[in-house]
Design a protein around this motif. Structure first.
Motif, PDB file in Angstrom:
ATOM      1  N   ASP A   1     101.183  11.019 -48.060  1.00  0.00           N
ATOM      2  CA  ASP A   1     100.482  10.417 -46.919  1.00  0.00           C
ATOM      3  C   ASP A   1     101.502  10.186 -45.816  1.00  0.00           C
ATOM      4  O   ASP A   1     102.471   9.423 -45.997  1.00  0.00           O
ATOM      5  CB  ASP A   1      99.858   9.075 -47.298  1.00  0.00           C
ATOM      6  N   PHE A   2     101.329  10.838 -44.662  1.00  0.00           N
ATOM      7  CA  PHE A   2     102.148  10.580 -43.487  1.00  0.00           C
ATOM      8  C   PHE A   2     101.396   9.597 -42.593  1.00  0.00           C
ATOM      9  O   PHE A   2     100.210   9.784 -42.321  1.00  0.00           O
ATOM     10  CB  PHE A   2     102.397  11.867 -42.703  1.00  0.00           C
ATOM     11  N   LEU A   3     102.091   8.555 -42.108  1.00  0.00           N
ATOM     12  CA  LEU A   3     101.500   7.603 -41.173  1.00  0.00           C
ATOM     13  C   LEU A   3     102.369   7.566 -39.922  1.00  0.00           C
ATOM     14  O   LEU A   3     103.598   7.456 -40.022  1.00  0.00           O
ATOM     15  CB  LEU A   3     101.437   6.194 -41.769  1.00  0.00           C
ATOM     16  N   ALA A   4     101.724   7.618 -38.748  1.00  0.00           N
ATOM     17  CA  ALA A   4     102.522   7.625 -37.521  1.00  0.00           C
ATOM     18  C   ALA A   4     101.718   7.096 -36.343  1.00  0.00           C
ATOM     19  O   ALA A   4     100.562   7.475 -36.155  1.00  0.00           O
ATOM     20  CB  ALA A   4     103.011   9.036 -37.216  1.00  0.00           C
ATOM     21  N   PRO A   5     102.343   6.231 -35.511  1.00  0.00           N
ATOM     22  CA  PRO A   5     101.730   5.854 -34.238  1.00  0.00           C
ATOM     23  C   PRO A   5     102.101   6.871 -33.161  1.00  0.00           C
ATOM     24  O   PRO A   5     103.207   7.419 -33.162  1.00  0.00           O
ATOM     25  CB  PRO A   5     102.365   4.493 -33.937  1.00  0.00           C
ATOM     26  N   VAL A   6     101.187   7.130 -32.249  1.00  0.00           N
ATOM     27  CA  VAL A   6     101.494   8.009 -31.118  1.00  0.00           C
ATOM     28  C   VAL A   6     102.489   7.324 -30.190  1.00  0.00           C
ATOM     29  O   VAL A   6     103.415   7.952 -29.668  1.00  0.00           O
ATOM     30  CB  VAL A   6     100.203   8.376 -30.371  1.00  0.00           C
ATOM     31  N   ASN A   7     102.325   6.033 -29.996  1.00  0.00           N
ATOM     32  CA  ASN A   7     103.218   5.243 -29.141  1.00  0.00           C
ATOM     33  C   ASN A   7     104.104   4.379 -30.025  1.00  0.00           C
ATOM     34  O   ASN A   7     103.618   3.643 -30.877  1.00  0.00           O
ATOM     35  CB  ASN A   7     102.394   4.359 -28.194  1.00  0.00           C
ATOM     36  N   GLY A   8     105.419   4.457 -29.822  1.00  0.00           N
ATOM     37  CA  GLY A   8     106.369   3.798 -30.693  1.00  0.00           C
ATOM     38  C   GLY A   8     106.373   2.290 -30.562  1.00  0.00           C
ATOM     39  O   GLY A   8     105.922   1.718 -29.572  1.00  0.00           O
ATOM     40  N   SER A   9     106.929   1.635 -31.576  1.00  0.00           N
ATOM     41  CA  SER A   9     106.997   0.172 -31.611  1.00  0.00           C
ATOM     42  C   SER A   9     108.297  -0.370 -31.036  1.00  0.00           C
ATOM     43  O   SER A   9     108.398  -1.559 -30.768  1.00  0.00           O
ATOM     44  CB  SER A   9     106.860  -0.316 -33.062  1.00  0.00           C
ATOM     45  N   GLY A  10     109.306   0.462 -30.877  1.00  0.00           N
ATOM     46  CA  GLY A  10     110.627  -0.026 -30.517  1.00  0.00           C
ATOM     47  C   GLY A  10     110.855  -0.175 -29.032  1.00  0.00           C
ATOM     48  O   GLY A  10     109.973   0.069 -28.197  1.00  0.00           O
ATOM     49  N   ALA A  11     112.084  -0.548 -28.707  1.00  0.00           N
ATOM     50  CA  ALA A  11     112.470  -0.764 -27.314  1.00  0.00           C
ATOM     51  C   ALA A  11     112.669   0.550 -26.566  1.00  0.00           C
ATOM     52  O   ALA A  11     112.772   0.552 -25.328  1.00  0.00           O
ATOM     53  CB  ALA A  11     113.756  -1.586 -27.256  1.00  0.00           C
ATOM     54  N   TYR A  12     112.726   1.646 -27.285  1.00  0.00           N
ATOM     55  CA  TYR A  12     112.948   2.952 -26.679  1.00  0.00           C
ATOM     56  C   TYR A  12     111.790   3.868 -27.078  1.00  0.00           C
ATOM     57  O   TYR A  12     111.932   4.719 -27.969  1.00  0.00           O
ATOM     58  CB  TYR A  12     114.291   3.528 -27.122  1.00  0.00           C
ATOM     59  N   PRO A  13     110.639   3.721 -26.431  1.00  0.00           N
ATOM     60  CA  PRO A  13     109.436   4.423 -26.877  1.00  0.00           C
ATOM     61  C   PRO A  13     109.567   5.943 -26.827  1.00  0.00           C
ATOM     62  O   PRO A  13     108.852   6.646 -27.550  1.00  0.00           O
ATOM     63  CB  PRO A  13     108.351   3.917 -25.917  1.00  0.00           C
ATOM     64  N   GLY A  14     110.468   6.449 -25.969  1.00  0.00           N
ATOM     65  CA  GLY A  14     110.655   7.895 -25.921  1.00  0.00           C
ATOM     66  C   GLY A  14     111.117   8.482 -27.233  1.00  0.00           C
ATOM     67  O   GLY A  14     110.880   9.667 -27.529  1.00  0.00           O
ATOM     68  N   GLN A  15     111.773   7.668 -28.057  1.00  0.00           N
ATOM     69  CA  GLN A  15     112.247   8.138 -29.355  1.00  0.00           C
ATOM     70  C   GLN A  15     111.090   8.517 -30.288  1.00  0.00           C
ATOM     71  O   GLN A  15     111.284   9.274 -31.238  1.00  0.00           O
ATOM     72  CB  GLN A  15     113.097   7.061 -30.026  1.00  0.00           C
TER      73      GLN A  15
END
Length: 544
Positions: free
Chosen positions: A399-413
């Motif tokens: 099972d792969f889980l992923a948000p399209v928009n990141g949670s961190g301070a550097y969303p481009g990552q």
């Protein structure tokens, strides 16, 4: 319920599995451009893409037939109706009531439990507001800056997982620490970090007798007493428990006590007052948003047609992988560091629920039930155990889980994280063929003899079944949806297998044995068990 293996629906699936195994996913996608769309479902901002599972339309049809004959719809209705579906303990199973945001009553034996649930939430809200605002403070009048949750299993894993997942929403002036392990390391480390005047302890134990929890709670209580006096625990302890007498002895006042109910199992309890530490860490508004997300998934599970029902589809695919394709385990791989404890949370949820070999009527199963659940954040996992998943001999679904928009301070990552996630999903599905490898090595000018030698090393068989769960962003509602999604997936599996997902008798034996061994380890000369003789010799020799 009858043995599912004897059903014609099960036998048809077994015959069908032999056919499906022969069909490479690479070929399935090449011949069907619409496959990804047909084997994807979207609900409440969650996209489930199961097109890389080893299935076709016939597989889904047969699995849905199995769900019908196993009585999945009546089983779902029975849970929401408060029937005592935990048959071995004669209990209802109503974690759905804890997050019921509607006006719909939920009853046990004709009594609506919702007034109690709402009263508990109101008390939690008042307590959290009192802590955050300084109205509820320590024995010396100082506001609390640290909360220490003391619990284990369901009274720890959900709290740690949720507060790590929602770290961006944490209250700025209140730090949360969690203590579960009995070896004294965690409690010692935490007590070195906090000030007694500014520390609140929340003890979670339904019976207030759990060995690990009570051992750590007693250390914390003595620590407070030694520094602030005999009466101080009344100001520095709260508890989630049903044992009023034990709480009296601990000097925990009624206003700091929160209820538990026998219709909520520990691994389903983060939605209850067990989640008090989550509410303290995040704020009650964020906690209730998590409840709303869970409620949304409950409504979907209860009402959606099975062919579009995310938890049902995930549960049926899990049965397909386990019983018909021989997958021994499921790797859960979040591509968001905030979800780094989500696989551990699911370990308890799935393995304690469906790690069973007996049916409720006392028979033993002769088919596989719960798989081993494990995992790590995907980026790190790629550089540790993915080698085995790609080219090893173990049978593992993913099972792969992923948000399209990141949670961190550097969303481009997050672009890099998503690229890695999708690349791995493709590689596991399609592999790398001899033709691919030969073409690549020939382009590098390698001679045929070296190519033949390298070919087996570089070959990726592919056809590793996986699903991708994609969502917009990780927040309280999304987390609530994800937790409830997996809870209902587990229940779906248990109904198909005809086992009780809501007891845990296997846990009780170890607890009982541990309690009996404490005095023996304290005095090894009293040991009479030959199986422990060698161990006790070294306990006596090495104990400082």
């Amino acid at each position: 319920m009858s043995n599912p293996v004897q059903l014609p629906q099960w036998q048809r699936l077994a015959t069908h599995a032999a056919e499906v195994r022969k069909r490479p996913l690479r070929e399935a996608f090449a011949t069907d451009p619409g496959r990804a769309a047909r084997f994807s479902r979207q609900e409440h901002n969650l996209l489930l893409d199961f097109s890389r599972q080893l299935i076709d339309e016939r597989t889904l049809e047969l699995l849905l037939d199995l769900a019908q004959v196993r009585g999945l719809k009546p089983a779902i209705d029975a849970m929401f109706a408060g029937e005592r579906i935990n048959r071995s303990e004669h209990r209802a199973v109503l974690h759905v009531a804890l997050r019921n945001r509607s006006d719909r009553p939920i009853q046990i034996d004709g009594q609506d439990v919702m007034p109690e649930v709402r009263a508990c939430l109101a008390k939690m809200r008042d307590f959290v507001a009192g802590i955050h605002g300084g109205r509820i403070h320590g024995a010396t009048g100082k506001a609390f800056t640290d909360v220490v949750n003391i619990g284990i299993g369901g009274s720890d894993l959900g709290i740690v997982m949720a507060t790590e997942a929602l770290a961006d929403y944490r209250h700025r002036n209140l730090r949360l620490h969690c203590v579960s392990n009995v070896d004294g390391v965690q409690i010692g480390d935490v007590l070195h970090q906090v000030e007694p005047e500014r520390t609140l302890f929340v003890v979670c134990s339904k019976t207030f007798t759990t060995l690990e929890t009570l051992s750590n709670a007693r250390i914390a209580r003595q620590w407070i007493v030694d520094r602030l006096g005999e009466g101080a625990p009344a100001r520095h302890f709260a508890a989630v428990s049903t044992n009023a007498k034990a709480l009296d002895a601990f000097l925990i006042p009624p206003q700091n006590r929160f209820p538990m109910w026998d219709w909520v199992g520990g691994r389903y309890s983060v939605w209850s007052a067990v989640g008090l530490s989550v509410a303290l860490a995040l704020g009650m508004d964020q906690f209730e948003l998590m409840l709303e997300g869970g409620h949304e998934m409950d409504q979907h599970f209860r009402t959606a047609p099975f062919q579009d029902n995310l938890p049902v589809l995930m549960g049926l695919l899990a049965v397909w992988n386990r019983n018909f394709l021989g997958m021994d385990s499921l790797a859960v791989l979040p591509y968001d560091q905030r979800l780094h404890r989500f696989p551990a949370y699911l370990q308890q949820l799935e393995m304690e629920s469906n790690g069973k070999r007996a049916t409720p009527d006392g028979g033993l199963v002769d088919y596989d039930t719960g798989a081993v659940i494990w995992g790590e954040p995907g980026s790190n996992a790629q550089h540790s155990f993915f080698q085995l998943l790609h080219q090893g001999t173990a049978n593992v679904a993913l099972d792969f889980l992923a948000p399209v928009n990141g949670s961190g301070a550097y969303p481009g990552q997050q672009t890099l994280a998503l690229a890695n996630c999708f690349a791995q999903a493709q590689a596991f599905a399609f592999g790398q063929t001899e033709t691919d490898i030969r073409k690549d090595l020939q382009s590098r000018g390698l001679p045929d003899g070296q190519i033949s030698q390298l070919m087996p090393q570089k070959l990726h068989p592919g056809n590793r079944p996986s699903s991708v769960l994609l969502f917009s962003r990780l927040g309280p509602k999304t987390l609530g949806r994800l937790i409830a999604l997996y809870e209902h997936k587990v229940y779906t599996q248990s109904v198909i297998w005809g086992i009780n997902a809501f007891d845990q008798w296997g846990v009780e034996l170890g607890k009982k044995l541990a309690e009996s061994l404490v005095p023996v380890i304290e005095n090894p000369q009293t040991n009479t068990d030959p199986a422990l003789g060698g161990l006790m010799t070294y306990i006596a020799r090495w104990r400082v």
